[in-house]
Write a protein that holds these residues in place. Structure first.
Motif, PDB file in Angstrom:
ATOM      1  N   UNK A 199      14.548  32.676 -65.726  1.00  0.00           N
ATOM      2  CA  UNK A 199      15.287  33.913 -65.965  1.00  0.00           C
ATOM      3  C   UNK A 199      14.520  35.144 -65.485  1.00  0.00           C
ATOM      4  N   UNK A 200      13.648  34.940 -64.517  1.00  0.00           N
ATOM      5  CA  UNK A 200      13.136  36.094 -63.766  1.00  0.00           C
ATOM      6  C   UNK A 200      11.727  36.546 -64.078  1.00  0.00           C
ATOM      7  N   UNK A 201      11.038  35.894 -65.022  1.00  0.00           N
ATOM      8  CA  UNK A 201       9.677  36.314 -65.365  1.00  0.00           C
ATOM      9  C   UNK A 201       8.684  35.636 -64.414  1.00  0.00           C
ATOM     10  N   UNK A 202       7.678  36.402 -63.957  1.00  0.00           N
ATOM     11  CA  UNK A 202       6.697  35.850 -63.010  1.00  0.00           C
ATOM     12  C   UNK A 202       5.293  35.786 -63.589  1.00  0.00           C
ATOM     13  N   UNK A 203       5.093  36.432 -64.726  1.00  0.00           N
ATOM     14  CA  UNK A 203       3.772  36.466 -65.359  1.00  0.00           C
ATOM     15  C   UNK A 203       3.923  35.864 -66.758  1.00  0.00           C
ATOM     16  N   UNK A 204       3.354  34.662 -66.955  1.00  0.00           N
ATOM     17  CA  UNK A 204       3.566  33.958 -68.219  1.00  0.00           C
ATOM     18  C   UNK A 204       2.236  33.459 -68.781  1.00  0.00           C
ATOM     19  N   UNK A 205       2.219  33.254 -70.089  1.00  0.00           N
ATOM     20  CA  UNK A 205       1.114  32.525 -70.699  1.00  0.00           C
ATOM     21  C   UNK A 205       1.699  31.472 -71.623  1.00  0.00           C
ATOM     22  N   UNK A 206       0.905  30.411 -71.825  1.00  0.00           N
ATOM     23  CA  UNK A 206       1.377  29.269 -72.591  1.00  0.00           C
ATOM     24  C   UNK A 206       0.448  29.060 -73.778  1.00  0.00           C
ATOM     25  N   UNK A 207       1.039  28.971 -74.960  1.00  0.00           N
ATOM     26  CA  UNK A 207       0.235  28.856 -76.172  1.00  0.00           C
ATOM     27  C   UNK A 207      -0.047  27.394 -76.510  1.00  0.00           C
ATOM     28  N   UNK A 208      -1.162  27.207 -77.182  1.00  0.00           N
ATOM     29  CA  UNK A 208      -1.441  25.925 -77.843  1.00  0.00           C
ATOM     30  C   UNK A 208      -2.254  26.243 -79.098  1.00  0.00           C
ATOM     31  N   UNK A 209      -1.792  25.771 -80.244  1.00  0.00           N
ATOM     32  CA  UNK A 209      -2.478  26.031 -81.506  1.00  0.00           C
ATOM     33  C   UNK A 209      -3.401  24.877 -81.847  1.00  0.00           C
ATOM     34  N   UNK A 210      -4.645  25.228 -82.162  1.00  0.00           N
ATOM     35  CA  UNK A 210      -5.638  24.267 -82.644  1.00  0.00           C
ATOM     36  C   UNK A 210      -5.021  23.408 -83.757  1.00  0.00           C
TER      37      UNK A 210
END
Lengths: 452, 161
Positions: free
Chosen positions: A213-224
């Motif tokens: 949907x058009x986003x080019x800058x992303x981050x991906x979470x991971x919880x301990x």
């Protein structure tokens, strides 16, 4: 130490916020782990002071404005009531305040060395995204699944529609010369007791949804979670799937310090934060969201947040990066996560629609999630070695990968034992050394399976 | 849950119905999952309304099921403010005027409820307040144990599950 006295640039060009993702990636390339608090106050002056203290901390930081939970669910009348009676909210009510108020909170603090992210947790975030666009706040987080299923009553299909519209509107910030950044919350589902492979899969799928949907800058979470080795395997799987599947090179991974029932001793809390920090550094992750010693008791103060940020930065400087995981090793977590991602993507080319079908059919299924749109047949438990495992896979497409389900009846005491496994493990040394003040109660209320 | 589980009725026979809920702004669910298991082990049928329960959803559910107990659990710090509003609304319904209603969890943002804050909740109409920093699970279980089981036909509790 961050250069403290950065003058606010007054030109239209200079006032544009930097790309949150590019900033974090650049700091990471320079060898710094970016650390970030969870912080939100209803009073604008306190909020501004919290951001200033975060910026001035002896650490490479980004700022956080966590919204209050009335704003999150759209109960704006309750915000008004609290503000008029002087009652404290548990976050910053960005929709209610005039844009000039938020502008004043940020003025002279947010700049190219200190980007700010808004955190909310809403499945109906239309008003919130509108407020972000008005104030040119170009970094936030969430996702159609992770901000819907664990925390509310909004039907999944409605959340998907809302998030499609908000993501596409947010992407239009680029027309103002501002790069919008979105972080998935999918790596944190329910905070605890979701097996890591499904956290990885939902994080990847939400990032793909944002990109679609058009986003080019992303981050991906991971919880301990509960086992350091399993967590390292999970982050390696996450990074590998990002490289294989994301259509943008502008991605990074953010580790969340444990989000479940937190140690009650200061020593236990710091050891758990240390372990999260080492996970972030050894897995090559770029950013860490910290927790404080106050988590088991209440919403932390600014000073407690700064102490946690500086402790994490200190640990990060001493930790040694582990280098990239060998790409050819197909870990169990990678194989399960890939199977889950593929199982969803094959349902529809429209990822939002694929999410709806997946939860309806049980191709995604969050253990212990009460939402009516969750399939509700998968179950998890903590094994004797501390790893989170599937007690039952329901209809998840993992039949060839996970052994036969254990029959294990859920009981209140068994659930408490699993929910408090990390708390007990990290409080134990402090208790044995006598430093523990017995608070004489069972902590039945996990402080943070929530939205911030 | 020692002792308390001894009171579990024989399989199939339930002591009554308990509504487990939180307040409208609270998104936490582990407390609700835990309470459901605990109260089921105490012998009751549980209707778990899940997170973020609007006042009207709670009122409708209580009117429909006439529960033996309503348990409001909140850990996001808004429980005190929301609890006062919710209990007013519940007590305003004639048929719920005397239904036992309790609230517990982390009810304010400051970490613990003062005696005055707890007193305010009690005088607003709650039958008990289980503030997380000053009360235990066992006290809650004991409270549930003191409820007089409603003499009601079994099928009454089954239709609402």
């Amino acid at each position: 130490m961050r250069p403290g006295a950065h003058p606010l640039r007054r030109t239209a060009e200079g006032a544009r916020p930097v790309d949150f993702g590019a900033f974090v990636r650049a700091r990471s390339r320079a060898g710094d782990l970016v650390v970030q608090p969870r912080m939100g106050f209803s009073d604008p002056g306190t909020m501004r002071a919290g951001l200033a203290a975060t910026s001035a901390a002896d650490a490479t930081t980004v700022g956080t404005i966590t919204l209050d939970s009335y704003t999150r669910v759209g109960e704006l009348a309750s915000v008004d009531e609290a503000l008029s009676t002087g009652a404290k909210l548990n976050g910053y009510p960005i929709v209610t305040y005039d844009r000039a108020v938020t502008g004043q909170v940020l003025a002279g603090i947010r700049d190219e060395t200190f980007p700010v992210q808004v955190r909310h947790g809403s499945a109906v975030p239309g008003d919130i995204f509108a407020a972000l666009r008005r104030t040119l706040i170009n970094a936030t987080e969430g996702g159609p699944v992770s901000y819907c299923l664990p925390y509310g009553r909004t039907p999944l299909d409605e959340s998907v529609r809302n998030w499609v519209r908000c993501t596409e509107d947010f992407a239009q910030l680029r027309e103002s010369g501002v790069e919008p950044h979105l972080e998935t919350f999918g790596g944190c589902m329910l905070g605890q007791l979701c097996p890591p492979s499904q956290l990885v899969a939902i994080s990847v799928l939400e990032a793909l949804f944002f990109c679609q949907h058009g986003i080019r800058s992303v981050s991906l979470s991971y919880a301990q979670q509960t086992h350091p080795g399993q967590d390292r395997e999970a982050v390696a799987a996450l990074r590998r799937l990002c490289g294989e599947l994301l259509p943008t090179p502008n991605w990074h991974v953010v580790i969340y310090a444990y989000m479940g029932v937190y140690p009650t001793t200061d020593e236990g809390a710091y050891r758990l934060l240390d372990e999260a920090t080492r996970l972030a550094v050894t897995s090559g992750s770029e950013r860490l969201i910290v927790k404080t010693v106050a988590e088991s008791r209440r919403i932390p103060t600014v000073a407690e947040n700064v102490a946690a940020l500086e402790a994490a930065a200190l640990t990060a400087r001493a930790a040694r990066p582990g280098g990239p995981a060998p790409a050819e090793s197909d870990s169990q977590t990678y194989l399960e996560a890939r199977a889950l991602v593929e199982g969803v993507l094959e349902l529809s080319p429209d990822i939002g629609h694929a999410f709806e079908l997946a939860f309806r059919q049980g191709a995604l299924d969050i253990p212990y999630c009460l939402h009516p749109d969750n399939h509700g047949r998968a179950r998890s438990y903590i094994d004797g070695d501390g790893r989170l495992r599937w007690a039952g896979i329901g209809r998840l497409p993992l039949a060839g990968l996970v052994g036969p389900a254990r029959t294990r009846e859920a009981t209140a005491s068994g659930l408490i034992a699993d929910l408090s496994y990390v708390q007990r493990a990290f409080d134990r040394p402090a208790m044995e050394s006598g430093a523990f003040r017995d608070r004489g109660r069972a902590d039945i209320a996990p402080p943070e399976s929530g939205s911030s | 849950m020692h002792g308390a589980t001894n009171t579990v009725s024989p399989a199939g026979a339930r002591r009554g119905t308990v509504v487990v809920t939180t307040v409208a702004s609270d998104s936490h669910t582990w407390n609700l999952v835990f309470l459901q298991l605990l109260i089921e082990e105490l012998g009751y049928e549980v209707i778990n309304l899940g997170p973020c329960v609007p006042d009207q959803v709670l009122i409708d559910a209580c009117r429909e099921t006439a529960p033996d107990l309503v348990v409001i659990s909140s850990v996001n710090g808004h429980g005190h403010q929301d609890g006062l509003r919710v209990i007013d609304a519940l007590r305003a319904c004639g048929e719920l005027a005397s239904t036992p209603v309790v609230i517990g969890g982390k009810l304010g943002v400051a970490g613990h409820q003062s005696d005055a804050a707890i007193g305010e909740l009690m005088s607003a109409g709650f039958d008990a307040v289980f503030d997380d920093s000053s009360s235990t699970t066992r006290e809650f279980s004991r409270f549930v144990g003191t409820l007089s089981p409603a003499a009601r036909p079994l099928e009454r509790t089954e239709v609402v599950a």
